[in-house]
Design a protein around this motif. Structure first.
Motif, PDB file in Angstrom:
ATOM      1  N   HIS A  78       0.810  -1.217   0.000  1.00  0.00           N
ATOM      2  CA  HIS A  78       0.000   0.000   0.000  1.00  0.00           C
ATOM      3  C   HIS A  78       0.845   1.270   0.000  1.00  0.00           C
ATOM      4  CE1 HIS A  78      -3.314  -2.637   0.527  1.00  0.00           C
ATOM      5  NE2 HIS A  78      -3.202  -2.796   1.858  1.00  0.00           N
ATOM      6  N   TYR A  79       1.989   1.249   0.711  1.00  0.00           N
ATOM      7  CA  TYR A  79       2.740   2.483   0.923  1.00  0.00           C
ATOM      8  C   TYR A  79       4.197   2.424   0.460  1.00  0.00           C
ATOM      9  CZ  TYR A  79      -1.255   3.982   3.683  1.00  0.00           C
ATOM     10  OH  TYR A  79      -2.517   4.353   4.073  1.00  0.00           O
ATOM     11  N   GLY A  80       4.567   1.357  -0.274  1.00  0.00           N
ATOM     12  CA  GLY A  80       5.961   1.184  -0.681  1.00  0.00           C
ATOM     13  C   GLY A  80       6.488   2.238  -1.621  1.00  0.00           C
ATOM     14  N   ASN A  81       5.638   2.916  -2.339  1.00  0.00           N
ATOM     15  CA  ASN A  81       6.056   4.017  -3.220  1.00  0.00           C
ATOM     16  C   ASN A  81       5.676   5.373  -2.663  1.00  0.00           C
ATOM     17  OD1 ASN A  81       7.259   2.470  -5.140  1.00  0.00           O
ATOM     18  ND2 ASN A  81       5.464   2.331  -6.465  1.00  0.00           N
ATOM     19  N   TYR A  82       5.226   5.378  -1.403  1.00  0.00           N
ATOM     20  CA  TYR A  82       4.675   6.624  -0.867  1.00  0.00           C
ATOM     21  C   TYR A  82       5.351   7.050   0.443  1.00  0.00           C
ATOM     22  CZ  TYR A  82       1.138  10.184   0.162  1.00  0.00           C
ATOM     23  OH  TYR A  82       0.497  11.372   0.417  1.00  0.00           O
ATOM     24  N   ALA A  83       5.379   6.140   1.417  1.00  0.00           N
ATOM     25  CA  ALA A  83       5.985   6.478   2.713  1.00  0.00           C
ATOM     26  C   ALA A  83       7.507   6.382   2.609  1.00  0.00           C
ATOM     27  CB  ALA A  83       5.475   5.541   3.799  1.00  0.00           C
ATOM     28  N   PRO A  84       8.235   7.424   3.014  1.00  0.00           N
ATOM     29  CA  PRO A  84       9.710   7.368   2.988  1.00  0.00           C
ATOM     30  C   PRO A  84      10.208   6.182   3.821  1.00  0.00           C
ATOM     31  CG  PRO A  84       8.960   9.602   3.397  1.00  0.00           C
ATOM     32  CD  PRO A  84       7.742   8.726   3.507  1.00  0.00           C
ATOM     33  N   ASN A  85      11.218   5.505   3.284  1.00  0.00           N
ATOM     34  CA  ASN A  85      11.756   4.329   3.972  1.00  0.00           C
ATOM     35  C   ASN A  85      12.974   4.740   4.805  1.00  0.00           C
ATOM     36  OD1 ASN A  85      13.499   1.900   4.403  1.00  0.00           O
ATOM     37  ND2 ASN A  85      11.805   0.895   3.337  1.00  0.00           N
ATOM     38  N   PRO A  86      12.912   4.586   6.148  1.00  0.00           N
ATOM     39  CA  PRO A  86      14.032   5.018   6.995  1.00  0.00           C
ATOM     40  C   PRO A  86      15.293   4.202   6.773  1.00  0.00           C
ATOM     41  CG  PRO A  86      12.467   3.754   8.288  1.00  0.00           C
ATOM     42  CD  PRO A  86      11.827   3.973   6.950  1.00  0.00           C
ATOM     43  N   GLY A  87      15.135   2.948   6.349  1.00  0.00           N
ATOM     44  CA  GLY A  87      16.307   2.128   6.069  1.00  0.00           C
ATOM     45  C   GLY A  87      17.096   2.674   4.896  1.00  0.00           C
ATOM     46  N   MET A  88      16.383   3.095   3.850  1.00  0.00           N
ATOM     47  CA  MET A  88      17.063   3.667   2.695  1.00  0.00           C
ATOM     48  C   MET A  88      17.685   5.023   3.049  1.00  0.00           C
ATOM     49  SD  MET A  88      16.883   1.459   0.343  1.00  0.00           S
ATOM     50  CE  MET A  88      17.491   2.455  -1.006  1.00  0.00           C
ATOM     51  N   GLN A  89      16.979   5.825   3.847  1.00  0.00           N
ATOM     52  CA  GLN A  89      17.539   7.102   4.288  1.00  0.00           C
ATOM     53  C   GLN A  89      18.844   6.883   5.054  1.00  0.00           C
ATOM     54  OE1 GLN A  89      14.796   9.436   6.593  1.00  0.00           O
ATOM     55  NE2 GLN A  89      13.778  10.290   4.792  1.00  0.00           N
ATOM     56  N   THR A 119       6.553  -7.815   5.002  1.00  0.00           N
ATOM     57  CA  THR A 119       6.398  -6.884   3.884  1.00  0.00           C
ATOM     58  C   THR A 119       5.862  -5.557   4.399  1.00  0.00           C
ATOM     59  OG1 THR A 119       4.237  -7.900   3.476  1.00  0.00           O
ATOM     60  CG2 THR A 119       6.088  -8.666   2.125  1.00  0.00           C
ATOM     61  N   ILE A 120       6.778  -4.803   5.019  1.00  0.00           N
ATOM     62  CA  ILE A 120       6.400  -3.515   5.603  1.00  0.00           C
ATOM     63  C   ILE A 120       7.411  -2.436   5.241  1.00  0.00           C
ATOM     64  CG2 ILE A 120       5.077  -4.423   7.565  1.00  0.00           C
ATOM     65  CD1 ILE A 120       8.555  -3.239   8.270  1.00  0.00           C
ATOM     66  N   VAL A 121       6.981  -1.194   5.356  1.00  0.00           N
ATOM     67  CA  VAL A 121       7.880  -0.055   5.379  1.00  0.00           C
ATOM     68  C   VAL A 121       8.152   0.217   6.858  1.00  0.00           C
ATOM     69  CG1 VAL A 121       8.224   2.382   4.822  1.00  0.00           C
ATOM     70  CG2 VAL A 121       6.892   0.913   3.281  1.00  0.00           C
ATOM     71  N   PRO A 122       9.392   0.064   7.321  1.00  0.00           N
ATOM     72  CA  PRO A 122       9.668   0.221   8.758  1.00  0.00           C
ATOM     73  C   PRO A 122       9.379   1.639   9.258  1.00  0.00           C
ATOM     74  CG  PRO A 122      11.507  -0.835   7.630  1.00  0.00           C
ATOM     75  CD  PRO A 122      10.601  -0.287   6.565  1.00  0.00           C
ATOM     76  N   ALA A 123       9.162   1.749  10.554  1.00  0.00           N
ATOM     77  CA  ALA A 123       8.930   3.055  11.157  1.00  0.00           C
ATOM     78  C   ALA A 123      10.234   3.806  11.396  1.00  0.00           C
ATOM     79  CB  ALA A 123       8.178   2.892  12.476  1.00  0.00           C
ATOM     80  N   GLU A 124      11.310   3.062  11.628  1.00  0.00           N
ATOM     81  CA  GLU A 124      12.587   3.720  11.907  1.00  0.00           C
ATOM     82  C   GLU A 124      13.747   2.788  11.590  1.00  0.00           C
ATOM     83  OE1 GLU A 124      13.164   2.968  16.663  1.00  0.00           O
ATOM     84  OE2 GLU A 124      11.719   4.522  16.071  1.00  0.00           O
ATOM     85  N   ALA A 125      14.928   3.349  11.525  1.00  0.00           N
ATOM     86  CA  ALA A 125      16.155   2.575  11.320  1.00  0.00           C
ATOM     87  C   ALA A 125      17.246   3.201  12.169  1.00  0.00           C
ATOM     88  CB  ALA A 125      16.560   2.576   9.851  1.00  0.00           C
ATOM     89  N   THR A 126      18.088   2.354  12.777  1.00  0.00           N
ATOM     90  CA  THR A 126      19.118   2.855  13.690  1.00  0.00           C
ATOM     91  C   THR A 126      20.480   2.273  13.340  1.00  0.00           C
ATOM     92  OG1 THR A 126      17.555   3.144  15.513  1.00  0.00           O
ATOM     93  CG2 THR A 126      19.876   2.971  16.104  1.00  0.00           C
ATOM     94  N   ALA A 127      21.473   3.126  13.388  1.00  0.00           N
ATOM     95  CA  ALA A 127      22.863   2.692  13.252  1.00  0.00           C
ATOM     96  C   ALA A 127      23.614   3.098  14.513  1.00  0.00           C
ATOM     97  CB  ALA A 127      23.519   3.329  12.032  1.00  0.00           C
ATOM     98  N   GLU A 128      24.384   2.160  15.051  1.00  0.00           N
ATOM     99  CA  GLU A 128      25.241   2.445  16.206  1.00  0.00           C
ATOM    100  C   GLU A 128      26.670   2.605  15.698  1.00  0.00           C
ATOM    101  OE1 GLU A 128      24.121   3.034  19.067  1.00  0.00           O
ATOM    102  OE2 GLU A 128      22.094   2.179  19.048  1.00  0.00           O
TER     103      GLU A 128
END
Length: 500
Positions: free
Chosen positions: A249-260, A345-354
């Motif tokens: 539903h949102y793969g082309n719409y909601a920004p993906n934090p992993g890609m960011q 099969t989701i667009v994650p809410a957030e992504a974190t790098a340590e």
């Protein structure tokens, strides 16, 4: 007559060597027994009860050797301090070690209890369990003791105590004062240490500091290290939808934090591993004399690459020792959504790098963190130190939370320092070969508070085998290193050159 005198001297030297060898083996056997007893006490710094039990054990053992000891309270867990009676006419050596250890996951160890030392011999590519009864008078120096903190760092403490036993048996008057400080939170970055050193500055006063932590050089040769890198950390989180969303539903719409986050991280380094943050390497200048010292370390690039299973290293420096002279920026952990069998099969809410940043004396940890944040800001990110509100999410296209860790400073003693020269001479005299001299090691030991407050030179004199698995399952200590450590402590503690 000359021939007779030569034979007499040879016989005396042989008997003396045999007596020394017998005495060392006797103390190695005693050290093994004491180490088994010591390791049996869990020492996870996350459990204050563990530390209290270890403190009681240490106080008993040092008191038996004639030390005066104290438990030094801090803002965290206590430190252990011990000293021989002080003679104001003698110089003072301060020894630093630590008695806390990394946490254990027993399932990943090849023994039932990581705190119960097991004796093992090499068996092909693996290890065979041996009986301690088989040691007897014939101690196999190739066998190993497996258990948490056998090498990091309870082993060296036991070596020190048994070297003291030999000196007392010899009834030698030591040419200097001995002080020892044992850390209880080294594996937790020793956060209380800087303030504690300031508070106990007069008690800790010394002429120079010796740190007995970490392994000898990979070649197994006697080693002296003149410094270590510092460390600080950054936690970086990017955001997408406020809750995970269906990727159809949102793969082309909601920004993906992993890609960011991937784009952000890729901007920090080039393809050869060099940091692209402006000013990150400022202030570092390696002259030809320094490069020659670095090249004298007997590293084997092929062996290092083979052990790491890499075809070629990053290009920060042209060889291993040179690479350690620069600060590093390392992605130590990544997380976003679910992976493996749990992938969704989701667009994650957030992504974190340590991230961890290893520091050298020319680099200030707070300055480097500021440079990284400025770099990220210039990528168009709005930087927060907290989780963004809904209003903030809707206001900014690119938003990131950055959490900063504490800074442990690097240190480096000049390679021409007189105390260092004497340590080199002592090691060369004892073992018949010039030790490996390392300008700065890659890891971090929290020593800078001593140097900053006490204004004394510091040297790392490691005792344990390079393949000891410190911090990992199946940590071990080679028995031959116990003999080495006892002999080296004995040589240092009885050196009249150091007292001059």
């Amino acid at each position: 007559m000359k021939k007779f005198l030569f034979l007499l001297i040879t016989l005396w030297a042989f008997q003396n060597h045999a007596q020394d060898s017998t005495l060392i083996k006797s103390k190695v056997a005693n050290a093994i027994a004491e180490l088994r007893d010591f390791v049996l006490l869990p020492n996870d710094a996350n459990n204050p009860e563990d530390i209290d039990t270890n403190l009681y054990w240490l106080r008993k053992k040092f008191t038996e050797r004639g030390f005066n000891s104290s438990i030094l309270e801090t803002e965290g867990l206590p430190l252990f301090f011990a000293a021989m009676p002080i003679d104001d006419n003698k110089p003072t050596i301060l020894f630093y070690m630590h008695f806390d250890g990394q946490s254990v996951d027993p399932v990943k160890w090849d023994q039932q209890d990581p705190y119960k030392v097991e004796l093992k011999s090499k068996d092909g590519d693996g290890w065979k369990t041996e009986s301690f009864d088989d040691l007897n008078d014939d101690i196999n120096y190739e066998w190993r003791l497996f258990g948490r903190s056998t090498s990091d760092d309870k082993g060296p403490i036991i070596m020190f105590l048994n070297a003291i036993d030999i000196l007392q048996k010899e009834q030698k008057e030591l040419p200097f004062n001995i002080k020892i400080i044992l850390d209880s939170e080294e594996e937790k970055s020793s956060a209380p240490l800087p303030k504690a050193v300031r508070v106990y500055k007069d008690l800790l006063k010394a002429d120079f500091l010796i740190i007995n932590d970490g392994p000898v050089h990979a070649s197994g040769q006697p080693t002296i290290v003149y410094g270590c890198r510092g460390i600080t950390t950054l936690s970086i989180t990017t955001y997408g939808p406020i809750k995970p969303q269906h990727s159809g539903h949102y793969g082309n719409y909601a920004p993906n934090p992993g890609m960011q986050l991937a784009h952000l991280l890729s901007s920090l380094k080039d393809e050869d591993g060099r940091v692209l943050v402006k000013g990150f390497y400022d202030g570092i200048d390696l002259d030809e004399a320094t490069l020659q010292v670095l090249k004298s370390v007997p590293d084997n690039a092929n062996d290092i690459n083979s052990n790491l299973a890499i075809s070629s290293p990053d290009k920060v420096g042209s060889f291993y020792q040179e690479s350690l002279q620069y600060p590093s920026l390392n992605v130590r952990g990544l997380g976003s959504g679910w992976i493996g069998k749990n992938a969704r099969t989701i667009v994650p809410a957030e992504a974190t790098a340590e991230l961890d940043l290893r520091l050298v004396p020319e680099s200030d940890g707070n300055r480097l963190k500021t440079l990284v944040k400025e770099h990220i800001k210039n990528l168009g990110y709005h930087i927060l130190s907290t989780v963004p509100t809904k209003e903030e999410r809707m206001k900014y296209d690119k938003i990131v939370t950055i959490i900063e860790g504490n800074v442990t400073d690097a240190f480096r003693t000049d390679l021409t320092n007189p105390f260092g020269n004497i340590l080199v001479k002592t090691m060369e005299s004892k073992f018949g070969a010039r030790p490996v001299q390392i300008r700065i090691m890659g890891g971090t030991v929290p020593i800078s508070p001593f140097i900053n407050e006490l204004k004394i030179p510091a040297f790392i004199v490691p005792m344990v085998n390079p393949d000891n698995n410190q911090h990992s399952p199946n940590e071990n200590l080679k028995i031959g290193q116990i003999a080495y450590g006892i002999q080296l402590f004995h040589a240092i503690l009885s050196s009249t050159d150091i007292s001059k």
